[in-house]
Design a protein around this motif. Structure first.
Motif, PDB file in Angstrom:
ATOM      1  N   LEU A  19      -6.604   6.291  -6.394  1.00 54.13           N
ATOM      2  CA  LEU A  19      -5.674   5.227  -6.000  1.00 54.13           C
ATOM      3  C   LEU A  19      -6.334   4.447  -4.861  1.00 54.13           C
ATOM      4  CD1 LEU A  19      -2.400   7.342  -5.936  1.00 54.13           C
ATOM      5  CD2 LEU A  19      -2.778   5.366  -7.419  1.00 54.13           C
ATOM      6  N   PRO A  20      -7.338   3.653  -5.168  1.00 52.12           N
ATOM      7  CA  PRO A  20      -8.156   3.041  -4.115  1.00 52.12           C
ATOM      8  C   PRO A  20      -7.386   2.070  -3.229  1.00 52.12           C
ATOM      9  CG  PRO A  20      -8.672   2.102  -6.267  1.00 52.12           C
ATOM     10  CD  PRO A  20      -7.769   3.267  -6.516  1.00 52.12           C
ATOM     11  N   LEU A  38      -8.907  13.190   0.413  1.00 56.93           N
ATOM     12  CA  LEU A  38      -9.545  11.879   0.448  1.00 56.93           C
ATOM     13  C   LEU A  38     -10.334  11.610  -0.837  1.00 56.93           C
ATOM     14  CD1 LEU A  38     -10.705  11.555   4.162  1.00 56.93           C
ATOM     15  CD2 LEU A  38      -8.745  10.507   3.022  1.00 56.93           C
ATOM     16  N   GLU A  39     -10.902  12.643  -1.431  1.00 60.02           N
ATOM     17  CA  GLU A  39     -11.557  12.467  -2.732  1.00 60.02           C
ATOM     18  C   GLU A  39     -10.531  12.045  -3.778  1.00 60.02           C
ATOM     19  OE1 GLU A  39     -13.636  16.004  -3.808  1.00 60.02           O
ATOM     20  OE2 GLU A  39     -14.962  15.937  -2.055  1.00 60.02           O
ATOM     21  N   ILE A  60      -7.840   4.234   4.158  1.00 60.03           N
ATOM     22  CA  ILE A  60      -7.759   4.227   5.619  1.00 60.03           C
ATOM     23  C   ILE A  60      -6.947   5.442   6.053  1.00 60.03           C
ATOM     24  CG2 ILE A  60      -6.998   2.978   7.672  1.00 60.03           C
ATOM     25  CD1 ILE A  60      -9.348   1.680   6.236  1.00 60.03           C
ATOM     26  N   VAL A  61      -7.508   6.239   6.946  1.00 62.37           N
ATOM     27  CA  VAL A  61      -6.878   7.463   7.435  1.00 62.37           C
ATOM     28  C   VAL A  61      -6.116   7.143   8.714  1.00 62.37           C
ATOM     29  CG1 VAL A  61      -7.294   9.800   8.276  1.00 62.37           C
ATOM     30  CG2 VAL A  61      -8.660   8.889   6.388  1.00 62.37           C
ATOM     31  N   LYS A  98       0.822  -1.203   0.000  1.00 60.86           N
ATOM     32  CA  LYS A  98       0.000   0.000   0.000  1.00 60.86           C
ATOM     33  C   LYS A  98       0.858   1.255   0.000  1.00 60.86           C
ATOM     34  CE  LYS A  98      -4.173  -1.910   2.078  1.00 60.86           C
ATOM     35  NZ  LYS A  98      -5.217  -1.731   3.113  1.00 60.86           N
ATOM     36  N   LEU A  99       0.385   2.271  -0.729  1.00 64.41           N
ATOM     37  CA  LEU A  99       1.039   3.574  -0.739  1.00 64.41           C
ATOM     38  C   LEU A  99       0.559   4.399   0.445  1.00 64.41           C
ATOM     39  CD1 LEU A  99       0.705   4.572  -4.514  1.00 64.41           C
ATOM     40  CD2 LEU A  99       2.501   3.214  -3.417  1.00 64.41           C
ATOM     41  N   LEU A 100       1.355   5.406   0.805  1.00 65.69           N
ATOM     42  CA  LEU A 100       0.989   6.291   1.909  1.00 65.69           C
ATOM     43  C   LEU A 100       1.061   7.743   1.451  1.00 65.69           C
ATOM     44  CD1 LEU A 100       0.272   6.558   4.908  1.00 65.69           C
ATOM     45  CD2 LEU A 100       2.715   6.584   5.424  1.00 65.69           C
TER      46      LEU A 100
END
Length: 275
Positions: free
Chosen positions: A99-100, A93-94, A138-139, A63-65
Motif C-alpha cells: 500500500l505505497p 514496513l515491508e 512515512i513513519v 492516506k491510510l494509517l
C-alpha cells in the motif's frame, strides 16, 4: 473536504475495510499492522490489497494509517524486547509497500527506569536500522500523554529523536489531541500558541496525521483516557476549531474514540457538518 476516518478491524480484510469506511462516510481509516496485543500478522492477499487500492482511487481517499502493536517498546534495552520490536517494525514496513505512499505510526515507548536519554537513544538506533532510502511509507512518532516513564510527551523529546535519525525525511509526527492536552499543551484555550511552538521546535511540515479524540480527564493530567467527541474535557467547540484550523484542516484525521461503528458514523457526520 474533511479527510476523516476511524480505526477499523483488519479481520474482514482490506477491501472490506475500504467498503466499511465508505459506509461511515469516511475517506480514510486506521488499522493495526498486526495483532495489537501480540505478534501475529495477517497474510497479505494481493487480490484484497488491489481491491482496496481501487476503492481508494475511485473515492479520492486520503492516506491510510497503519498502527504498530502496543506490545512494541522501541525504548527498551532488553534484548528480547528490542529484537521483537525491530523485527515487527521492519516486517510491517515491508508489508506497507503493498500500500505505497501511506503512513505508519508507533508509540515511542517507555524507558522503564533506564532514563530518558538512554530510552531516546534506543529509539534512534531502531529507526536507523529499519528505515530504508527507497521506502514510500512515512513513519510517524505519536505524541504521548507522559504517563509513567512514557517518552515523547514533549515536542522537544520528539525533535531530539528526529534530529538524530539518518533518514529523518522518512519520519513525521502523529498528533493525538487527547495525549497532547493531557501532556500540558492547551489546545482548548491556546491552539495557535501550541501550533507555533510545534512549528518552532519540530516544524509543521513534519505533522502528517491527527488522532482526533476527546479526553475523559482534565488538562495536564498526564494520563491517556480517550473520550467520545464532545463528551470530554476538550469539548466539541475546541475540536471543531482544531479541524478547521488553516494549518491543520488539510491533514487526515483518525478517530480513536470509544465507539462502535454507529458511533463513529455519528461523529463523522457531526464533524463534516462543522467543517
Amino acid at each position: 473536504m474533511l479527510n476523516i476516518g476511524c480505526h477499523l478491524s483488519t479481520s474482514k480484510g482490506f477491501e472490506n475495510m475500504g467498503k466499511e469506511a465508505l459506509s461511515l462516510n469516511a475517506n480514510t481509516f486506521q488499522y493495526f499492522s498486526r495483532n495489537p496485543r501480540g505478534s501475529q500478522v495477517k497474510d497479505i492477499s494481493l487480490k484484497d490489497i488491489n481491491a482496496l487500492l481501487k476503492i481508494m482511487k475511485d473515492n479520492n481517499f486520503a492516506k491510510l494509517l497503519a498502527h504498530a502493536p502496543y506490545t512494541l517498546n522501541p525504548a527498551s534495552i532488553d534484548s528480547k524486547i528490542k529484537d521483537f520490536t525491530k523485527m515487527a517494525m521492519s516486517e510491517d514496513l515491508e508489508n506497507m509497500e503493498y500500500l505505497p505512499n501511506n503512513l505508519y505510526v508507533f508509540h515511542p515507548g517507555n524507558h522503564v527506569g533506564i532514563g530518558i536519554e538512554i530510552g531516546k537513544k534506543m529509539i534512534i538506533e531502531i529507526l536507523n536500522d529499519i528505515l530504508k532510502p527507497n521506502q514510500t511509507t512515512i513513519v510517524l512518532l505519536e505524541t504521548m500523554a507522559g504517563k509513567g516513564t512514557e517518552l515523547c510527551s514533549t515536542f522537544e523529546g520528539i525533535r531530539d529523536i528526529i534530529d538524530k535519525v539518518k533518514l529523518s525525511k522518512k519520519l513525521g509526527v502523529c498528533m493525538d489531541t487527547c495525549h497532547i492536552y493531557s501532556a500540558g499543551y492547551d489546545i482548548v484555550n491556546g491552539l495557535d500558541g501550541v501550533l507555533e511552538k510545534f512549528d518552532k521546535i519540530i516544524g509543521l511540515e513534519k505533522l502528517q496525521a491527527i488522532h482526533l479524540n476527546d479526553s475523559m480527564l482534565p488538562f495536564s493530567c498526564h494520563k491517556d483516557r480517550h473520550e467520545k467527541i464532545g463528551k470530554g474535557t476538550i469539548g466539541l467547540d475546541a475540536i471543531i476549531r482544531f479541524i478547521n484550523h488553516p494549518k491543520l484542516k488539510y491533514l487526515p484525521f483518525f478517530l480513536e474514540t470509544p465507539n462502535e461503528l454507529k458511533g463513529y458514523k455519528e461523529e463523522i457526520l457531526i464533524l463534516k457538518k462543522a467543517y
